[in-house]
Scaffold this motif. Structure first.
Motif, short mmCIF file in Angstrom:
data_model
loop_
_atom_site.label_atom_id
_atom_site.label_comp_id
_atom_site.label_asym_id
_atom_site.label_seq_id
_atom_site.Cartn_x
_atom_site.Cartn_y
_atom_site.Cartn_z
N PHE A 192 22.59 42.38 61.35
CA PHE A 192 23.33 43.48 60.73
C PHE A 192 22.55 44.01 59.55
CE2 PHE A 192 26.56 44.99 57.64
CZ PHE A 192 27.09 46.02 58.39
N THR A 193 22.36 45.33 59.49
CA THR A 193 21.64 45.97 58.39
C THR A 193 22.65 46.51 57.38
OG1 THR A 193 19.85 46.60 59.88
CG2 THR A 193 20.00 47.75 57.78
N TYR A 194 22.47 46.16 56.12
CA TYR A 194 23.39 46.58 55.07
C TYR A 194 23.04 47.96 54.56
CZ TYR A 194 25.43 41.91 54.72
OH TYR A 194 26.09 40.74 54.98
N LEU A 195 24.07 48.74 54.27
CA LEU A 195 23.87 50.07 53.70
C LEU A 195 23.23 49.97 52.32
CD1 LEU A 195 24.40 53.17 53.79
CD2 LEU A 195 26.63 52.68 52.76
N GLN A 196 23.57 48.92 51.57
CA GLN A 196 23.08 48.81 50.19
C GLN A 196 21.58 48.63 50.09
OE1 GLN A 196 25.66 47.29 51.50
NE2 GLN A 196 27.22 46.69 50.02
N GLN A 197 20.94 48.22 51.19
CA GLN A 197 19.50 47.99 51.12
C GLN A 197 18.75 49.30 50.86
OE1 GLN A 197 18.90 46.98 55.53
NE2 GLN A 197 16.88 47.65 54.92
N ASN A 198 19.41 50.43 51.14
CA ASN A 198 18.79 51.71 50.83
C ASN A 198 18.71 51.95 49.33
OD1 ASN A 198 18.61 52.29 53.59
ND2 ASN A 198 20.67 53.19 53.61
N ILE A 199 19.56 51.24 48.58
CA ILE A 199 19.59 51.39 47.13
C ILE A 199 18.81 50.27 46.45
CG2 ILE A 199 21.13 51.56 45.12
CD1 ILE A 199 23.31 52.50 47.02
N ASP A 200 18.99 49.05 46.95
CA ASP A 200 18.35 47.88 46.35
C ASP A 200 17.39 47.27 47.36
OD1 ASP A 200 17.60 45.61 45.04
OD2 ASP A 200 19.63 44.84 44.71
N SER A 201 16.11 47.38 47.09
CA SER A 201 15.10 46.86 48.02
C SER A 201 15.09 45.34 48.07
CB SER A 201 13.71 47.38 47.62
OG SER A 201 13.39 46.97 46.29
N GLY A 202 15.77 44.70 47.12
CA GLY A 202 15.81 43.25 47.10
C GLY A 202 16.75 42.64 48.13
N ILE A 203 17.62 43.47 48.72
CA ILE A 203 18.53 42.98 49.75
C ILE A 203 17.76 42.80 51.05
CG2 ILE A 203 20.60 43.52 51.09
CD1 ILE A 203 21.64 45.06 48.74
N PRO A 204 17.93 41.67 51.73
CA PRO A 204 17.20 41.43 52.98
C PRO A 204 17.46 42.55 53.99
CG PRO A 204 18.31 39.44 52.26
CD PRO A 204 18.80 40.54 51.38
N ASN A 205 16.46 42.83 54.83
CA ASN A 205 16.58 43.89 55.82
C ASN A 205 17.71 43.62 56.78
OD1 ASN A 205 14.46 45.36 54.79
ND2 ASN A 205 12.94 44.34 56.07
N GLN A 206 17.87 42.38 57.19
CA GLN A 206 18.91 42.03 58.15
C GLN A 206 19.48 40.66 57.82
OE1 GLN A 206 17.04 42.29 62.03
NE2 GLN A 206 17.73 44.39 62.31
N SER A 207 20.72 40.48 58.19
CA SER A 207 21.37 39.17 58.07
C SER A 207 22.33 39.04 59.23
CB SER A 207 22.11 39.06 56.73
OG SER A 207 23.12 40.03 56.64
N PRO A 208 22.60 37.84 59.70
CA PRO A 208 23.48 37.69 60.86
C PRO A 208 24.92 38.05 60.53
CG PRO A 208 22.92 35.56 59.92
CD PRO A 208 22.07 36.57 59.22
N ARG A 209 25.55 38.81 61.41
CA ARG A 209 26.96 39.15 61.24
C ARG A 209 27.77 38.24 62.14
NH1 ARG A 209 29.00 45.10 62.69
NH2 ARG A 209 29.23 44.22 64.77
N PRO A 210 28.74 37.53 61.59
CA PRO A 210 29.54 36.60 62.39
C PRO A 210 30.43 37.35 63.38
CG PRO A 210 30.48 36.83 60.20
CD PRO A 210 29.18 37.57 60.18
N PRO A 211 31.05 36.65 64.32
CA PRO A 211 31.97 37.32 65.26
C PRO A 211 33.07 38.06 64.49
CG PRO A 211 31.50 35.10 66.00
CD PRO A 211 30.89 35.22 64.64
N MET A 212 33.24 39.33 64.83
CA MET A 212 34.23 40.13 64.12
C MET A 212 34.61 41.35 64.94
SD MET A 212 32.00 42.05 61.11
CE MET A 212 31.83 40.54 60.20
#
Length: 257
Positions: free
Chosen positions: A87-107
């Motif tokens: 899952f790619t977070y919207l906030q990464q466009n603002i903060d480059s320190g946020i990882p590009n992707q992280s696993p999204r649990p079942p939802m």
């Protein structure tokens, strides 16, 4: 009869407005699973209007803000995944320190687009120029711009408010309620687009797309979806076991199972 009443209300312009309930807490983060159960119990049997919803939340001791949407959504999108996915977070466009992707649990993710409109014809299109009086033109245009500068004719407060709710962990848990349907989860993404501006440069129309995620991890979540499954595929070999009138009624108002 329910179908006829729904169509009659639509024809008369008394369509039930959707509501967005923002749950607030002093804590840094709220448990969305617990809030979902409490909200479902509070709204059980409560009328769908804004006043009734606010009263139900207050009666259950829940600190909430209830917003009535200006225009009901034209569509709702639901996405569900059974296994963890990148899952790619919207906030990464603002903060480059946020990882590009992280696993999204079942939802289960509900996507809804809200439209806000504060367009005033005189302010947006300078309709006063068609006045026969030159003095009237000057005074009216100046008055319209002055009103806009004073805070009117803009949708920025509502739009920015939804973005602010996402930014603060203590307000990310929301419930989207429309007629008999209520969906509670974490606000994980907000996309805002301003589509019209007044002559004074203020945004007077916007589209806000929200993604609300309900993680399927707690016992309450699993029990809810098990209930949906059993209800849907029960009956005499027919999904739901409901007659055509009931199906059409639920199709129009997105009624709960």
């Amino acid at each position: 009869m329910a179908l006829i009443n729904t169509l009659a209300n639509s024809a008369l312009g008394s369509v039930q407005k959707a509501l967005l309930i923002i749950h607030k807490s002093d804590a840094s983060q709220i448990d969305s699973s617990q809030v979902a159960v409490a909200t479902e119990n509070a709204l059980l049997g409560a009328a769908a209007g804004m006043t009734a919803t606010s009263a139900a939340m207050q009666g259950a001791g829940m600190n909430t803000s209830v917003m009535k949407v200006q225009y009901n959504p034209t569509s709702l999108s639901i996405q569900a995944n059974a296994e963890a996915i990148p899952f790619t977070y919207l906030q990464q466009n603002i903060d480059s320190g946020i990882p590009n992707q992280s696993p999204r649990p079942p939802m289960v993710v509900l996507s809804v687009e809200l439209i806000f409109d504060a367009m005033n014809p005189k302010d947006a299109f300078m309709a006063e120029k068609f006045s026969l009086s030159t003095g009237g033109i000057v005074s009216s245009v100046a008055g319209g711009i002055q009103t806009a500068k004073g805070g009117g004719y803009t949708v920025q407060p509502q739009t920015d408010g939804l973005i602010a709710a996402l930014m603060r962990p203590s307000t990310r848990v929301v419930t989207f309620r429309w007629a008999d349907m209520a969906f509670t989860g974490q606000l994980i993404e907000v996309q805002a687009e301003y589509t019209m501006f007044s002559v004074s440069g203020k945004p007077v129309r916007s589209k806000v797309r929200m993604n609300i995620a309900q993680q399927v991890e707690s016992d309450a979540d699993i029990q809810y979806w098990n209930k949906v499954l059993d209800t849907t595929f029960s009956g005499n070999g027919e999904a739901g076991g409901k007659d055509m009138g009931q199906k059409l009624g639920n199709l129009l108002n997105l009624g709960a199972f």
